[in-house]
Each structure stands twice: as structure tokens, then as C-alpha cells.
Design a protein around this motif. Structure first.
Motif, PDB file in Angstrom:
ATOM      1  N   HIS A   1       3.160  11.732  -3.826  1.00 49.08           N
ATOM      2  CA  HIS A   1       3.140  12.050  -5.250  1.00 49.08           C
ATOM      3  C   HIS A   1       1.764  12.570  -5.663  1.00 49.08           C
ATOM      4  O   HIS A   1       1.658  13.528  -6.441  1.00 49.08           O
ATOM      5  CB  HIS A   1       3.506  10.811  -6.071  1.00 49.08           C
ATOM      6  CG  HIS A   1       4.837  10.236  -5.743  1.00 49.08           C
ATOM      7  ND1 HIS A   1       4.991   8.939  -5.292  1.00 49.08           N
ATOM      8  CD2 HIS A   1       6.088  10.766  -5.763  1.00 49.08           C
ATOM      9  CE1 HIS A   1       6.265   8.696  -5.084  1.00 49.08           C
ATOM     10  NE2 HIS A   1       6.959   9.795  -5.356  1.00 49.08           N
ATOM     11  N   VAL A   2       0.724  11.935  -5.149  1.00 50.34           N
ATOM     12  CA  VAL A   2      -0.628  12.391  -5.459  1.00 50.34           C
ATOM     13  C   VAL A   2      -0.852  13.796  -4.912  1.00 50.34           C
ATOM     14  O   VAL A   2      -1.438  14.661  -5.578  1.00 50.34           O
ATOM     15  CB  VAL A   2      -1.670  11.402  -4.903  1.00 50.34           C
ATOM     16  CG1 VAL A   2      -3.091  11.959  -5.039  1.00 50.34           C
ATOM     17  CG2 VAL A   2      -1.566  10.061  -5.635  1.00 50.34           C
ATOM     18  N   ASP A   3      -0.371  14.062  -3.707  1.00 46.08           N
ATOM     19  CA  ASP A   3      -0.497  15.405  -3.139  1.00 46.08           C
ATOM     20  C   ASP A   3       0.204  16.441  -4.017  1.00 46.08           C
ATOM     21  O   ASP A   3      -0.299  17.556  -4.215  1.00 46.08           O
ATOM     22  CB  ASP A   3       0.094  15.449  -1.734  1.00 46.08           C
ATOM     23  CG  ASP A   3      -0.761  14.707  -0.706  1.00 46.08           C
ATOM     24  OD1 ASP A   3      -1.932  14.415  -1.013  1.00 46.08           O
ATOM     25  OD2 ASP A   3      -0.245  14.425   0.392  1.00 46.08           O
ATOM     26  N   GLY A   4       1.365  16.078  -4.528  1.00 39.40           N
ATOM     27  CA  GLY A   4       2.079  16.993  -5.414  1.00 39.40           C
ATOM     28  C   GLY A   4       1.312  17.285  -6.686  1.00 39.40           C
ATOM     29  O   GLY A   4       1.264  18.436  -7.157  1.00 39.40           O
ATOM     30  N   LEU A   5       0.687  16.265  -7.235  1.00 42.30           N
ATOM     31  CA  LEU A   5      -0.128  16.464  -8.430  1.00 42.30           C
ATOM     32  C   LEU A   5      -1.331  17.345  -8.143  1.00 42.30           C
ATOM     33  O   LEU A   5      -1.686  18.219  -8.947  1.00 42.30           O
ATOM     34  CB  LEU A   5      -0.593  15.106  -8.975  1.00 42.30           C
ATOM     35  CG  LEU A   5       0.449  14.288  -9.732  1.00 42.30           C
ATOM     36  CD1 LEU A   5      -0.039  12.864  -9.926  1.00 42.30           C
ATOM     37  CD2 LEU A   5       0.755  14.934 -11.085  1.00 42.30           C
ATOM     38  N   LEU A   6      -1.971  17.134  -7.003  1.00 41.74           N
ATOM     39  CA  LEU A   6      -3.113  17.962  -6.639  1.00 41.74           C
ATOM     40  C   LEU A   6      -2.718  19.430  -6.546  1.00 41.74           C
ATOM     41  O   LEU A   6      -3.402  20.310  -7.083  1.00 41.74           O
ATOM     42  CB  LEU A   6      -3.695  17.494  -5.310  1.00 41.74           C
ATOM     43  CG  LEU A   6      -4.650  16.308  -5.351  1.00 41.74           C
ATOM     44  CD1 LEU A   6      -4.826  15.730  -3.951  1.00 41.74           C
ATOM     45  CD2 LEU A   6      -6.003  16.742  -5.913  1.00 41.74           C
TER      46      LEU A   6
END
Length: 199
Positions: free
Chosen positions: A105-110
């Protein structure tokens, strides 16, 4: 796309009034403290900054721990304190009570933030931005804080017009689920015990 360099700021202070003053980030879900889940979701960070009281037994050894001024003063002072320790061009901003947030999820936000140029936030099932699950260009956050004298993250971050990112409908447990009350904490524990993540 190459993952950009980022630091993570986890807001882990506050007065936990609804928890009777208990240390909410230390509360276990799925066999681990809430704080550990948020920290693990941002494991790719170059630097992990935790804003809150010292918790030597819970805090990763390489984390930077700072306090907001005044202690318990709210998310804007906490972000200000945490951002002072950020060195990377991108900042992931997280709450300390997100037991179902994962690195993907964090990767997607980045990725969404970099494409947008300023920032991205996760939305819940109703499309509401979750201001404590986002990624921001560090310089944009600093500029916004300089010009802001309010108390809410919504007031600070909404004018930046971030890209919003939703998760697939039906993803359970939802990554935006936070533990704001004793009741929501107990539900998180129940969700963590079920393979399908459904209550």
C-alpha cells in the motif's frame, strides 16, 4: 518505476483520551504492537522518524524518536517535529495504529505521489481521504507548514490537492482501518484472527 527515496514519519503521540490514557501504539493486534505494524509497512524508508514518547522496547533500533511541542499538542505540531528530521525528497506520513497497512500500500502511494508531483493519500470505502496514510513531496509539506496556523491535518493537506488512492473494493481487512477507540481495537483483533479478514 524506481522507488524514490523516502523517509517515514509515524505519529505516535497524543493523549489517548478514549483509551483512558493507555499507550495505544503499544496495544497488540495479531501478536504485535500497533506501532510495529505501521513501522513495518514503511520498511523501505531510508529513515524512520517516530513522533511520541520514548518506547525503547517497541521502537526499532535505527529509528529517530522526537517529541512534538507541546507533547500531546496534536497532529500538526507532531508533523512539524517529525519533518524536521526528514532528509529524503519524499515523506510517508502514517498514524501509529494501522494494523492492516502493508508495504504494498505504501508503494502504491509513493508511485501515485510521484506521478502527481505533490502527494497522494489513501481513501476509505466512502472515498474520504485518510490524512494519516499518505505520501508527500517533502518540500511541499515544509512550505505548507510554514504558511499554516491551524490545528487540523485536513486544513493543512487538503489545499495541496493530492491524488487520492483507493484499494480494491472488498479488500479485507481494509488497510485504512485504524484503532481510534477500545471497540475498534477489539474489532481489529478479531479481524486479525480470521483468515478472510471478515467479522
Amino acid at each position: 518505476m524506481t522507488t524514490p527515496e523516502f523517509d517515514t514519519v509515524v505519529l505516535a503521540g497524543g493523549r489517548a483520551r478514549r483509551f483512558g490514557g493507555a499507550d495505544k501504539p503499544a496495544a497488540p493486534v495479531g501478536g504485535r504492537p500497533l506501532l510495529a505494524w505501521s513501522a513495518e509497512a514503511a520498511a523501505g524508508a531510508r529513515r524512520l522518524v517516530i513522533v511520541g514518547p520514548p518506547r525503547p522496547r517497541l521502537t526499532p533500533a535505527d529509528a529517530v524518536v522526537v517529541r512534538e511541542d507541546p507533547p500531546g499538542g496534536g497532529p500538526v505540531p507532531a508533523l512539524t517535529a517529525g519533518l524536521a528530521e526528514v532528509r529524503a525528497p519524499w515523506t510517508v506520513l502514517l498514524a501509529a495504529d494501522l494494523p492492516f497497512l502493508r508495504a504494498a500500500h505504501v508503494d502504491g502511494l509513493l508511485g501515485a505521489a510521484v506521478r502527481h508531483g505533490v502527494g497522494a493519500v489513501l481513501t476509505d470505502d466512502d472515498g474520504r481521504p485518510q490524512w494519516l496514510i499518505g505520501c508527500w513531496r517533502t518540500a511541499a509539506l515544509r512550505t505548507a507548514l510554514t504558511a499554516y496556523d491551524g490545528r487540523s491535518l485536513h486544513g493543512l493537506l487538503d489545499p495541496l490537492e493530492p491524488r487520492t488512492l483507493s484499494v480494491p473494493a472488498g479488500e479485507r481487512p481494509p488497510p485504512w482501518y485504524d484503532c481510534d477507540t477500545p471497540e475498534s481495537l477489539e474489532r481489529a483483533r478479531a479481524l486479525a484472527e480470521r483468515p478472510d479478514g471478515r467479522s
